[in-house]
Enzyme design. Structure first.
Site, PDB file in Angstrom:
ATOM      1  N   GLU A  64     -34.630  58.203 -11.214  1.00 18.03           N
ATOM      2  CA  GLU A  64     -35.539  58.039 -12.357  1.00 18.03           C
ATOM      3  C   GLU A  64     -35.493  59.249 -13.290  1.00 18.03           C
ATOM      4  OE1 GLU A  64     -36.485  55.165 -12.844  1.00 18.03           O
ATOM      5  OE2 GLU A  64     -36.278  54.320 -10.827  1.00 18.03           O
TER       6      GLU A  64
ATOM      7  N   GLU B  47     -28.642  52.763 -17.215  1.00 15.61           N
ATOM      8  CA  GLU B  47     -28.376  52.835 -15.775  1.00 15.61           C
ATOM      9  C   GLU B  47     -27.244  53.822 -15.474  1.00 15.61           C
ATOM     10  OE1 GLU B  47     -30.205  51.804 -13.416  1.00 15.61           O
ATOM     11  OE2 GLU B  47     -31.528  50.604 -14.669  1.00 15.61           O
TER      12      GLU B  47
ATOM     13  N   HIS C 260     -32.798  58.638 -15.794  1.00 14.75           N
ATOM     14  CA  HIS C 260     -33.316  57.820 -16.898  1.00 14.75           C
ATOM     15  C   HIS C 260     -34.129  58.690 -17.863  1.00 14.75           C
ATOM     16  CE1 HIS C 260     -32.170  53.786 -15.762  1.00 14.75           C
ATOM     17  NE2 HIS C 260     -32.792  53.829 -14.590  1.00 14.75           N
TER      18      HIS C 260
END
Length: 493
Positions: A263, A292, A266
């Protein structure tokens, strides 16, 4: 007098601000909101989605888009206009009533799923999912007729512009030729490489502190974001206020740890999108697969490499103390273990594509009307048996109910995970080619050069270029799955 293009800029800035509110309300719904707030929040978010739809599809927006082609615009403004047109074209096809119905059905399904999954309640979940699928098919039909494509391609294009099932089938068809054999070889090879599991319990507060130290190492900007706990890990919010989540388990720490790394990948992309263009479509992430690719570059290419695991290990020992399972060799084996399992988000990178292909095949058939919601469990089990040798009969919780994506109609999302893994392998290979000293720098805990390369080649561009152009500018070629195969063979064989 304002130009048509300036009017569009103002409109899209307004849309971005409503999107900001929607993102934070959605984040709260999955992290902090008490259970009884679900219905009211669903209605509020549906109202907001209708308002955004009204603003975007107003007649004058269509007129401004026509007129703006006559304005004198530079390259970046032209790219922004292209993305505005794409957003308008996608929105104007769908009637307001369908936008509202889909938002309400999705929020209802997602909210109930949190309880139903724990209870292994497939029948309850299926009842809500039928509504979501019905509305998603309606949307797909409208989009397919306008684009002259299949229903599924029309939805896939929302997540991955320019991609279609013909290209995906070729990519996945190639994967199926070599991946099962590779998976078997790696599992066989690792039988002779014993791996000790760390002995818990692992204090949740210590895990939280470990998460923060790893996020610091990976350059997360805490003045522009935070980390919390949710049922399903995700990255949300907006570039100025990025919200990431993970989930902790006292019995083991590796899932939460790698979830945080994923995460944070991201989040770093979001935090480094072009600041001077924030609020405009050109400043948004290029596509779901490119998003991604950043999380998987962080998690798979970087964090599970021997080089990085050697600098990660002391941070783990600092929180939990030393034990034989945390010796350097065992720590590396632990994070490079290939063991086919039930859960996609916990899967190793060798078996992960099988989880994605299974979902892609089911959701494609579902949207095209070849199967119905009631067919999902049996089909899921057949494909899990075929791809991974695992039986999911009766285990809906760890089978077809494990993901959040279908609850809100995100059909077309799943293939982007494996496309992202392929882009990540290609980008990391070219970063290493461009920076000969990169591995030495990583071994010292210095990730500056890697982040600068990503900033220069991916992050700063947002949606300025098409996906093919972005990847070609960075690596000299469009997507080439060969790098992914090469990476897996080098690391595991």
């Amino acid at each position: 007098m304002t130009t048509a293009y300036q009017n569009l800029r103002t409109t899209f800035t307004r849309l971005s601000r409503f999107g900001h509110l929607s993102a934070i309300a959605g984040w709260d719904m999955q992290t902090m909101m008490p259970p009884q707030g679900g219905q009211a929040r669903s209605e509020a978010l549906a109202e907001l989605s209708v308002l955004q739809h009204q603003i975007l599809t107003a007649t004058q927006v269509g007129q401004w888009l026509e007129q703006a082609r006559q304005d004198r615009l530079n390259d970046l403004e032209l790219a922004n206009l292209r993305e505005m047109q794409r957003a308008y074209d996608n929105a104007v096809l769908v009637p307001e009533s369908l936008v509202e119905a889909k938002s309400l059905a999705g929020a209802r399904c997602e909210h109930a799923w949190r309880i139903q999954r724990k209870a292994n309640d497939w029948q309850g979940f299926a009842e809500n999912l039928r509504d979501v699928v019905k509305l998603s098919r309606q949307e797909a039909q409208i989009r397919a007729e306008a684009a002259g494509t299949s229903r599924y391609d029309a939805l896939l294009n929302l997540f991955e512009p320019g991609m279609n099932t013909a290209a995906l089938d070729a990519i996945f068809g190639d994967l199926k030729q070599w991946l099962p054999n590779l998976l078997q070889q790696v599992v066989e090879k690792q039988k002779s490489e014993p791996c000790q599991l760390p002995q818990g319990p692992f204090d949740l507060e210590a895990q939280r502190k470990l998460s923060l130290s790893v996020m610091h190492l990976l350059g997360f900007n805490f003045d522009g974001g935070r980390v919390d706990v949710s049922v399903h890990p995700f990255c949300g919010g907006v570039p100025q206020d990025v919200r990431i989540t993970t989930r902790y388990n006292e019995k083991e720490f590796t899932t939460a740890l790698m979830g945080i790394v994923h995460e944070t990948g991201h989040a770093r992309y979001e935090q480094n999108l072009p600041r001077e263009w924030l609020g405009q479509p050109v400043a948004l992430a290029r596509s779901t697969a490119i998003h991604e690719s950043q999380s998987l570059l962080f998690e798979m290419q970087l964090a599970r490499s021997e080089t990085f695991l050697k600098i990660l290990r002391p941070l783990v020992v600092a929180q939990f103390g030393d034990q034989p399972a945390l010796s350097e060799n065992n720590f590396i084996r632990l994070h490079q273990r290939v063991r086919p399992g039930l859960i996609r988000v916990d899967a190793d990178e060798v078996s992960y594509p099988a989880h994605v292909m299974l979902r892609y095949e089911i959701e494609q058939a579902l949207i095209e009307g070849d199967i119905e919601v009631d067919d999902i469990p049996a089909l899921w089990n057949d494909k899990m048996q075929s791809y991974l040798g695992i039986d999911t009969t009766g285990n809906y919780r760890d089978g077809c109910m494990q993901d959040i994506h279908w609850t809100d109609g995100a059909f077309g999302y799943f293939p982007t995970y494996t496309l992202g893994a392929m882009y990540a392998a290609q980008l990391f290979q070219y970063a290493n080619n461009a920076i000969p000293s990169l591995q030495d720098e990583i071994s010292r805990g210095d990730l500056t050069a890697l982040f600068q390369w990503l900033q220069q080649n991916i992050w700063q561009h947002g949606s300025r270029f098409t996906t093919d152009a972005l990847i070609t500018n960075a690596t000299g070629e469009t997507l080439n799955p060969r790098y992914f195969r090469q990476h897996l063979e080098n690391r595991y064989l």
